[in-house]
Motif scaffolding. Structure first.
Motif, short mmCIF file in Angstrom:
data_model
loop_
_atom_site.label_atom_id
_atom_site.label_comp_id
_atom_site.label_asym_id
_atom_site.label_seq_id
_atom_site.Cartn_x
_atom_site.Cartn_y
_atom_site.Cartn_z
N LEU A 58 42.74 56.96 30.54
CA LEU A 58 43.76 57.40 29.59
C LEU A 58 44.18 56.29 28.65
N ASP A 59 44.33 55.08 29.18
CA ASP A 59 44.69 53.94 28.33
C ASP A 59 43.62 53.69 27.26
N GLY A 60 42.35 53.78 27.66
CA GLY A 60 41.26 53.59 26.71
C GLY A 60 41.24 54.64 25.63
N LEU A 61 41.45 55.89 26.02
CA LEU A 61 41.49 56.97 25.03
C LEU A 61 42.65 56.79 24.06
N TRP A 62 43.79 56.39 24.58
CA TRP A 62 44.96 56.21 23.74
C TRP A 62 44.80 54.99 22.82
N LYS A 63 44.32 53.87 23.36
CA LYS A 63 44.16 52.65 22.56
C LYS A 63 43.13 52.82 21.45
N ASP A 64 42.08 53.60 21.72
CA ASP A 64 41.06 53.85 20.70
C ASP A 64 41.49 54.95 19.74
N ASP A 65 42.71 55.43 19.92
CA ASP A 65 43.29 56.46 19.05
C ASP A 65 42.43 57.73 19.02
N LEU A 66 41.90 58.09 20.18
CA LEU A 66 41.07 59.28 20.28
C LEU A 66 41.88 60.52 20.64
N VAL A 67 43.06 60.27 21.24
CA VAL A 67 43.87 61.41 21.67
C VAL A 67 45.32 60.96 21.83
N ASP A 68 46.23 61.91 21.60
CA ASP A 68 47.65 61.70 21.91
C ASP A 68 48.00 62.67 23.03
N PHE A 69 48.76 62.20 23.98
CA PHE A 69 49.12 63.01 25.13
C PHE A 69 50.55 63.52 24.99
N PRO A 70 50.72 64.83 24.81
CA PRO A 70 52.08 65.36 24.76
C PRO A 70 52.79 65.21 26.10
N ASP A 71 52.03 65.28 27.18
CA ASP A 71 52.59 65.12 28.52
C ASP A 71 51.67 64.17 29.29
N GLU A 72 52.05 62.91 29.34
CA GLU A 72 51.20 61.89 29.95
C GLU A 72 50.96 62.16 31.43
N ALA A 73 51.97 62.65 32.13
CA ALA A 73 51.82 62.95 33.55
C ALA A 73 50.77 64.04 33.77
N GLU A 74 50.78 65.05 32.91
CA GLU A 74 49.80 66.13 33.01
C GLU A 74 48.40 65.61 32.68
N ALA A 75 48.29 64.74 31.69
CA ALA A 75 46.99 64.16 31.33
C ALA A 75 46.45 63.31 32.48
N LEU A 76 47.32 62.58 33.13
CA LEU A 76 46.91 61.75 34.27
C LEU A 76 46.44 62.62 35.42
N ARG A 77 47.16 63.70 35.68
CA ARG A 77 46.75 64.62 36.75
C ARG A 77 45.39 65.23 36.45
N ALA A 78 45.16 65.62 35.20
CA ALA A 78 43.88 66.21 34.81
C ALA A 78 42.75 65.20 34.95
N ALA A 79 43.01 63.95 34.57
CA ALA A 79 41.99 62.91 34.70
C ALA A 79 41.64 62.67 36.16
N LYS A 80 42.64 62.65 37.02
CA LYS A 80 42.39 62.46 38.46
C LYS A 80 41.56 63.61 39.02
N GLU A 81 41.92 64.84 38.66
CA GLU A 81 41.17 66.00 39.14
C GLU A 81 39.72 65.96 38.67
#
Length: 88
Positions: free
Chosen positions: A16-39
């Motif tokens: 998630l940090d890499g996606l955000w730093k490379d400006d590839l995506v903005d996360f409206p809900d970071e907790a949800e994005a983290l959960r999706a990445a883990k899954e």
């Protein structure tokens, strides 16, 4: 491949940090994005485990000696073939 919850969490944060730093995506809900990445990581790793078990059983049925050069060559070949079938 078995990874601890902490390692999966760490990898998810790195992704998630890499996606955000490379400006590839903005996360409206970071907790949800983290959960999706883990899954997603857990699903990916479970496919590897399933294929590993399948290939080991296949080679065992062929009476190949575990760890031998022939076993490793066949394992790699069968693993690639099976993963190709399961490509998402």
């Amino acid at each position: 491949m078995k990874l601890s919850e902490q390692r999966i969490s760490h990898l998810s944060h790195l992704i998630l940090d890499g996606l955000w730093k490379d400006d590839l995506v903005d996360f409206p809900d970071e907790a949800e994005a983290l959960r999706a990445a883990k899954e997603a990581l857990i699903r990916l790793l479970s496919v590897d485990d399933q294929v590993d078990t399948l290939i080991r059983n296949k080679l065992s049925a062929q009476k190949k000696i575990v760890g031998s050069r022939e076993w490793q060559i066949l394992y790699d070949k069968y693993f690639r073939e099976e993963m190709e079938k399961r490509r998402w």
